[in-house]
Design a protein around this motif. Structure first.
Motif, short mmCIF file in Angstrom:
data_model
loop_
_atom_site.label_atom_id
_atom_site.label_comp_id
_atom_site.label_asym_id
_atom_site.label_seq_id
_atom_site.Cartn_x
_atom_site.Cartn_y
_atom_site.Cartn_z
N GLY A 1 -14.62 7.58 1.54
CA GLY A 1 -13.87 7.33 0.31
C GLY A 1 -14.73 6.74 -0.79
N ARG A 2 -14.10 6.02 -1.68
CA ARG A 2 -14.79 5.46 -2.85
C ARG A 2 -15.87 4.47 -2.42
N PRO A 3 -16.96 4.41 -3.17
CA PRO A 3 -18.00 3.43 -2.85
C PRO A 3 -17.51 2.01 -3.12
N CYS A 4 -17.94 1.08 -2.28
CA CYS A 4 -17.59 -0.33 -2.42
C CYS A 4 -18.87 -1.10 -2.75
N PRO A 5 -18.79 -2.18 -3.52
CA PRO A 5 -19.99 -2.97 -3.81
C PRO A 5 -20.72 -3.49 -2.57
N CYS A 6 -20.03 -3.54 -1.43
CA CYS A 6 -20.67 -4.01 -0.20
C CYS A 6 -21.68 -3.02 0.33
N GLY A 7 -21.66 -1.77 -0.18
CA GLY A 7 -22.58 -0.73 0.27
C GLY A 7 -21.93 0.32 1.13
N ASN A 8 -20.74 0.05 1.63
CA ASN A 8 -20.00 1.03 2.42
C ASN A 8 -19.06 1.82 1.52
N SER A 9 -18.31 2.72 2.09
CA SER A 9 -17.36 3.51 1.33
C SER A 9 -15.99 3.48 2.00
N GLY A 10 -14.95 3.65 1.19
CA GLY A 10 -13.60 3.71 1.71
C GLY A 10 -12.95 2.38 1.99
N CYS A 11 -13.58 1.25 1.61
CA CYS A 11 -13.00 -0.08 1.86
C CYS A 11 -11.71 -0.26 1.07
N VAL A 12 -10.79 -1.05 1.60
CA VAL A 12 -9.54 -1.30 0.92
C VAL A 12 -9.78 -1.96 -0.44
N ARG A 13 -10.86 -2.73 -0.56
CA ARG A 13 -11.19 -3.36 -1.84
C ARG A 13 -11.38 -2.32 -2.94
N ALA A 14 -11.90 -1.14 -2.57
CA ALA A 14 -12.18 -0.09 -3.54
C ALA A 14 -10.91 0.64 -3.99
N TYR A 15 -9.76 0.30 -3.41
CA TYR A 15 -8.49 0.95 -3.76
C TYR A 15 -7.41 -0.02 -4.22
N ALA A 16 -7.40 -1.23 -3.67
CA ALA A 16 -6.25 -2.11 -3.87
C ALA A 16 -6.55 -3.38 -4.64
N SER A 17 -7.79 -3.65 -4.98
CA SER A 17 -8.13 -4.85 -5.76
C SER A 17 -7.81 -4.63 -7.24
N GLY A 18 -7.74 -5.72 -7.98
CA GLY A 18 -7.48 -5.61 -9.41
C GLY A 18 -8.52 -4.77 -10.13
N LYS A 19 -9.78 -4.96 -9.75
CA LYS A 19 -10.86 -4.21 -10.37
C LYS A 19 -10.72 -2.72 -10.10
N ALA A 20 -10.38 -2.37 -8.86
CA ALA A 20 -10.24 -0.96 -8.48
C ALA A 20 -9.06 -0.31 -9.20
N ILE A 21 -7.94 -1.03 -9.27
CA ILE A 21 -6.76 -0.49 -9.95
C ILE A 21 -7.06 -0.28 -11.43
N GLU A 22 -7.73 -1.24 -12.03
CA GLU A 22 -8.08 -1.13 -13.45
C GLU A 22 -9.00 0.05 -13.71
N GLN A 23 -10.01 0.24 -12.85
CA GLN A 23 -10.94 1.35 -13.02
C GLN A 23 -10.24 2.70 -12.87
N GLU A 24 -9.34 2.80 -11.89
CA GLU A 24 -8.62 4.05 -11.70
C GLU A 24 -7.72 4.35 -12.90
N ALA A 25 -7.07 3.31 -13.42
CA ALA A 25 -6.21 3.48 -14.59
C ALA A 25 -7.03 3.92 -15.81
N ASN A 26 -8.20 3.31 -15.99
CA ASN A 26 -9.05 3.65 -17.14
C ASN A 26 -9.51 5.11 -17.10
N GLN A 27 -9.79 5.63 -15.92
CA GLN A 27 -10.16 7.04 -15.79
C GLN A 27 -9.01 7.94 -16.23
N TRP A 28 -7.81 7.62 -15.81
CA TRP A 28 -6.62 8.40 -16.20
C TRP A 28 -6.39 8.31 -17.70
N GLN A 29 -6.57 7.11 -18.25
CA GLN A 29 -6.34 6.91 -19.68
C GLN A 29 -7.31 7.74 -20.52
N ARG A 30 -8.57 7.75 -20.11
CA ARG A 30 -9.56 8.54 -20.86
C ARG A 30 -9.26 10.03 -20.75
#
Length: 276
Positions: free
Chosen positions: A165-194
């Motif tokens: 899944g999505r890359p995580c700052p920890c170096g792995n991919s698919g972590c729940v942080r990359a989908y459910a954190s405030g930063k991840a939600i904001e980034q996903e929303a910004n992509q849709w907005q653009r």
């Protein structure tokens, strides 16, 4: 001479501090942003200003300073081994702060500290605390103690919920942080907005839009809550905590996100347990 203690929480966006007396009555609170107006990370200066302000507010002796922050912490040495949000590697915060203020200092992982506080409040021997804010952290209480195996146990934010899944700052991919954190939600929303030529919104506005029934933002929160619930359900089946406690800025500011998560967790479990 009266004695006091200082407690500091170093978060992703702000530093919160309190000074309490011998009866744990709060004498003074303060808050400082961890980022400078220029946008550069400024947490150390903010920390020193917070401790200085709180120290100056009491007429007696500050007996101890306790620091809670995100990251891998060597509590015994008072060292931040690694904190992605603070950009720190192998930094002995306790030693530096103690030298500067001539006050003993202890440093803890923020989610572990919160888990311990919730354990004391609920008088529970088995508890999972999940903090959802800019990032996702967690603390685990087993048999009445904070559980740490080599310093890395209880990191729910890095439980994988998506294969490759999505890359995580920890170096792995698919972590729940990359989908459910405030930063991840904001980034996903910004992509849709653009993509749809919509105004760029940040988390407070995204939460408001979801609360007002905007279809996209409601679906966005539901998807994030589903991933967060997936990780929490795995923890329940593996560890069977008596209580799951959710905290953090995102949960505190969005009852809708909490309710989506709570519904998804209960829907995925065969038996109920206390969740708050």
């Amino acid at each position: 001479m009266k004695e006091y203690k200082i407690g500091i929480d170093i978060g992703g966006t702000k530093i919160l501090g309190i000074v309490v007396d011998a009866e744990n009555k709060i004498i003074r609170e303060c808050q400082y942003p961890t980022f400078h107006e220029s946008g550069t990370l400024n947490w150390k200066q903010a920390l020193y200003e917070a401790v200085g302000e709180l120290s100056s507010e009491v007429s007696g002796r500050v007996q101890h300073i306790s620091i809670a922050c995100a990251g891998l912490i060597d509590t015994k040495m008072g060292t931040i081994i690694y904190s992605q949000s603070l950009g720190v590697h192998q930094f002995n915060l306790a030693e530096e702060l103690s030298y500067h203020f001539s006050i003993p200092v202890s440093v803890y992982n923020d989610a572990d500290a919160a888990a311990w506080a919730e354990k004391e409040f609920y008088q529970s021997e088995s508890l999972l605390y999940i903090s959802v804010g800019t990032s996702i952290g967690s603390g685990l209480i087993i048999n009445g103690n904070v559980f740490k195996a080599g310093g890395m146990a209880g990191e729910l934010g890095h439980v994988p919920v998506e294969h490759e899944g999505r890359p995580c700052p920890c170096g792995n991919s698919g972590c729940v942080r990359a989908y459910a954190s405030g930063k991840a939600i904001e980034q996903e929303a910004n992509q849709w907005q653009r993509k749809h030529q919509q105004p760029i919104l940040f988390m407070p506005q995204i939460l408001s839009a979801a609360g007002e029934g905007h279809p996209y933002y409601e679906k966005l929160l539901q998807g994030a809550a589903s991933r967060l619930a997936q990780a929490a359900i795995g923890a329940v089946h593996l560890l069977n905590p008596s209580i799951i406690v959710f905290g953090g800025g995102l949960m505190e500011n969005s009852p809708l996100y909490f309710n989506y998560t709570k519904k998804a967790i209960y829907g995925g479990l065969l038996s109920g347990f206390l969740m708050t």
